[in-house]
Design an enzyme around this catalytic site. Structure first.
Site, PDB file in Angstrom:
ATOM      1  N   LYS A 215       0.829  -1.210   0.000  1.00  0.00           N
ATOM      2  CA  LYS A 215       0.000   0.000   0.000  1.00  0.00           C
ATOM      3  C   LYS A 215       0.865   1.261   0.000  1.00  0.00           C
ATOM      4  CE  LYS A 215      -3.396  -2.693  -0.289  1.00  0.00           C
ATOM      5  NZ  LYS A 215      -4.331  -3.262   0.654  1.00  0.00           N
TER       6      LYS A 215
HETATM    7  C1  LIG Z   1      -5.252  -4.386   1.063  1.00  0.00           C
HETATM    8  C2  LIG Z   1      -6.714  -4.258   1.054  1.00  0.00           C
HETATM    9  C3  LIG Z   1      -7.512  -4.437   2.202  1.00  0.00           C
HETATM   10  C4  LIG Z   1      -7.030  -5.038   3.483  1.00  0.00           C
HETATM   11  O1  LIG Z   1      -5.921  -4.587   4.000  1.00  0.00           O
HETATM   12  P1  LIG Z   1      -4.985  -5.499   4.942  1.00  0.00           P
HETATM   13  O2  LIG Z   1      -4.178  -4.461   5.617  1.00  0.00           O
HETATM   14  O3  LIG Z   1      -4.200  -6.390   4.066  1.00  0.00           O
HETATM   15  O4  LIG Z   1      -5.852  -6.243   5.897  1.00  0.00           O
HETATM   16  C5  LIG Z   1      -8.849  -4.156   2.127  1.00  0.00           C
HETATM   17  N1  LIG Z   1      -9.422  -3.762   0.986  1.00  0.00           N
HETATM   18  C6  LIG Z   1      -8.714  -3.610  -0.143  1.00  0.00           C
HETATM   19  C7  LIG Z   1      -9.414  -3.150  -1.371  1.00  0.00           C
HETATM   20  C8  LIG Z   1      -7.344  -3.868  -0.151  1.00  0.00           C
HETATM   21  O5  LIG Z   1      -6.668  -3.759  -1.298  1.00  0.00           O
END
Ligand SMILES: *Cc1c(COP(=O)(O)O)cnc(C)c1O
Length: 655
Positions: A187
């Site tokens: 992210k």
């Molecule tokens: C990465 C992601 C999540 C969840 O995040 P985590 O930190 O991995 O639990 C939720 N929604 C979307 C669309 C994502 O890409």
């Protein structure tokens, strides 16, 4: 930071620099490594950065979604609306709360949850919507928030891709009731694993603070400090979702460079768009003018009309050239769990499925160099050329057959009395040769008789509402490549010129015309084309000569059958005008994307044509025309599959 020069360019590498490592090291040396002062500081700075009143740190984006849904009281028997085009976590968090995830298709071109379909999916049990800012492009929040307010729903945003992003000048994190961020390794900022919830509501923030750590009443970390006491109370069976100070320290140093990393991603995205726009083989991501895009993903789509290979092969080819890519996402409804537990099926959400079938996410992160990006562009250019689909352009010709020499390509329709069908089955052969003509004639006579009062009303309405003829005649290509005049009620201002393609909101369309098109009554005069023997009730949709001229050899096989008023392709693309309305290059989109797909569907029909198929298509068409049908059924929010085509009207010919 040292750059490791590797022959393989991974899809993602986080930018972890000296200051990040120092920050984590300091925490490890401090004697306090789990949730403590750093986590509290990270919350404050995150709230300041996004402009939200409250920020609550948790140990993943998934946990953020879970505590958010729990805080607003989602529970057993409730429904929560979620886009199908998202990561597992979005809908999973709903299931954690024992509620039902109601999936919805996405809007074309931007691929965020479709606000219209989201609204249609609302029932008495719906408690919330979870729009996902897909790829970092903010959802169209105003209509979503308006709907939510009007229907008493909460909006929990999945902003895992959207740091930092803006919608109409407002930061994501301040729009919906609660916003959920993720700091997963890929992210825009990372803590390895981690997440954050923002809200302006003190009550929800308090509840989330309690629930993220065992439902314990106070800031539990203070128990072990001079200010704290050993005493605590358990208020609810909470979760173990707290973010450690090691992670929070990394989060703080990452947050400090969030803006500069974003600037770099924006630059890379711009360069991709510039370089790749030269290639017809790919569709590029679109951006609405009223948003600030976070550019978490840069996803291109293969144009099936331009490239002779499937997306999967393109990914393989990129891999062979040392480039890692990814696919975001396999729509949830295609996974076994959603199929088996919630009854979804392939075909339920065509926009998401089409996107999934053609998309590739390219590497896009601040840790990649200009040379890395140049390699990606070079590889894609090479692939686009190597697998370019040969376009066979056929000449336009005389009045009665726009192809000269077309008989050598395929039979140009039967000689009188000859059998037309190629089917091996005897019954089908009789049907295609004789039976179908009987059905067409009988059907057209009956339909004309039944509809005659309606036809008179439509004709009068067209005549009286605007100057010009009642009927609109357009040259289309029929069986054997013979051109004929397709008849419709006129829906545009007389003398309209302009684009070939009409999309929702086209200003050339009259008020009566809009109604005729919506109800499909404008197609009624084609019953005359059927009586004249130029068309069938069911058959591949006839196109204008300009488009037919670009058909490839195998696509020309649709011309072996009489064109129809309705066809499986027209039924599949009920949303054609809406799909087109979202395009900047509508003509190009129609030619490169919609037309090849429609031809594929109609070709499959031609191969399996028979009485059974025709009756089914007629029934589906009638069903789709009944008021209130044809769009979405409730709980599953599933497209009915009954859809009708909209028309291309070269305005010049309307004159
Ligand atoms: C990465 C992601 C999540 C969840 O995040 P985590 O930190 O991995 O639990 C939720 N929604 C979307 C669309 C994502 O890409």
């Amino acid at each position: 930071m040292q750059t490791v020069s590797s022959p393989f360019l991974p899809f993602h590498v986080p930018l972890i620099e000296e200051d990040d490592m120092r920050a984590v090291r300091e925490v490890m040396e401090s004697g306090w490594i789990t949730t403590g002062p750093k986590a509290a500081q990270f919350e404050q700075e995150f709230a300041r950065y996004t402009g939200a009143r409250q920020a609550v740190a948790v140990n993943s984006g998934t946990a953020a979604l879970h505590v958010a849904l729990e805080a607003i009281g989602v529970g057993e028997g409730d429904e929560v609306i979620v886009p199908t085009l998202t990561f597992a976590a979005t809908a999973e968090a709903v299931v954690y709360c024992k509620a039902r995830p109601v999936l919805v298709d996405c809007e074309p071109e931007i691929f965020n949850i479709d606000p219209v379909q989201a609204e249609r999916a609302i029932t008495a049990r719906t408690r919330a919507m979870v729009p996902v800012h897909f790829g970092g492009h903010p959802c169209d929040m105003d209509p979503l928030l308006r709907t939510a307010r009007a229907r008493g729903l909460k909006v929990i945003e999945d902003a895992a891709h959207a740091l930092p992003a803006r919608y109409r000048g407002r930061m994501i994190g301040t729009l919906g009731d609660i916003t959920c961020f993720s700091f997963y390794a890929t992210k825009s900022i990372t803590t390895g694993e981690g997440g954050m919830v923002t809200t302006d509501d003190q009550t929800w923030a308090d509840r989330m603070r309690v629930m993220r750590l065992h439902g314990i009443s106070k800031d539990a970390w203070k128990r072990y400090t001079a200010e704290g006491s050993w005493r605590y109370e358990i208020l609810a069976p909470g979760f173990k979702y707290n973010l450690t100070d090691m992670q929070a320290a990394l989060g703080l140093s990452q947050l400090a460079k969030c803006h500069s990393m974003w600037a770099r991603r924006r630059l890379l995205a711009e360069r991709y768009s510039q370089a790749l726009s030269r290639l017809d083989a790919f569709e590029l991501p679109a951006t609405r003018s009223d948003v600030g895009h976070a550019w978490h993903l840069y996803a291109i789509r293969i144009c099936p009309g331009e490239l002779s290979v499937h997306r999967d092969r393109v990914i393989e080819e990129l891999k062979e050239r040392g480039i890692g890519t990814s696919v975001h996402f396999i729509p949830l409804h295609l996974h076994p769990y959603y199929r088996d537990r919630w009854g979804y099926r392939p075909g339920d959400f065509p926009v998401a499925e089409d996107y999934f079938d053609r998309c590739i996410s390219l590497p896009l992160y601040p840790a990649m160099s200009d040379e890395d990006q140049a390699r990606v562009i070079e590889a894609l250019t090479d692939i686009a050329h190597r697998f370019r689909r040969p376009a066979i352009s056929v000449l336009a010709g005389s009045e009665n057959g726009i192809f000269s020499g077309m008989n050598s390509t395929y039979p140009a329709g039967p000689a009188p009395g000859a059998k037309a069908a190629q089917s091996a089955e005897g019954g089908e052969t009789w049907y295609l040769g004789t039976g179908k003509r009987l059905l067409d004639t009988a059907g057209a006579v009956i339909a004309l008789a039944l509809a005659s009062p309606l036809i008179v009303i439509c004709a009068l309405a067209v005549r009286l509402s605007s100057r010009g003829p009642i009927l609109f005649r357009q040259r289309r290509v029929g069986r054997g490549g013979r051109a004929f005049e397709l008849l419709k009620f006129r829906t545009m201002l007389d003398g309209s010129t302009g684009a070939q393609i009409t999309a929702s909101g086209d200003t050339r369309i009259t008020a009566i015309g809009r109604w005729l098109r919506r109800t499909k009554l404008d197609e009624l005069p084609q019953l005359i084309n059927v009586l004249k023997g130029e068309m069938s009730l069911v058959g591949p949709r006839p196109e204008v000569p300009e488009y037919v001229a670009g058909y490839r050899e195998e696509q020309k096989r649709v011309l072996e059958r009489k064109p129809g008023i309705t066809s499986p392709a027209s039924l599949t693309f009920i949303d054609e005008e809406r799909l087109l309305a979202a395009q900047t290059d509508r003509e190009g989109y129609y030619r490169r994307v919609l037309l090849p797909r429609k031809l594929e569907i109609d070709l499959a029909y031609c191969r399996n044509a028979g009485l059974g198929a025709d009756l089914r298509i007629i029934a589906a068409t009638v069903r789709s025309l009944l008021p209130g049908k044809g769009a979405c059924d409730r709980s599953g929010a599933r497209g009915s599959g009954a859809r009708c085509e909209t028309e291309r009207e070269p305005g010049s010919e309307a004159a």
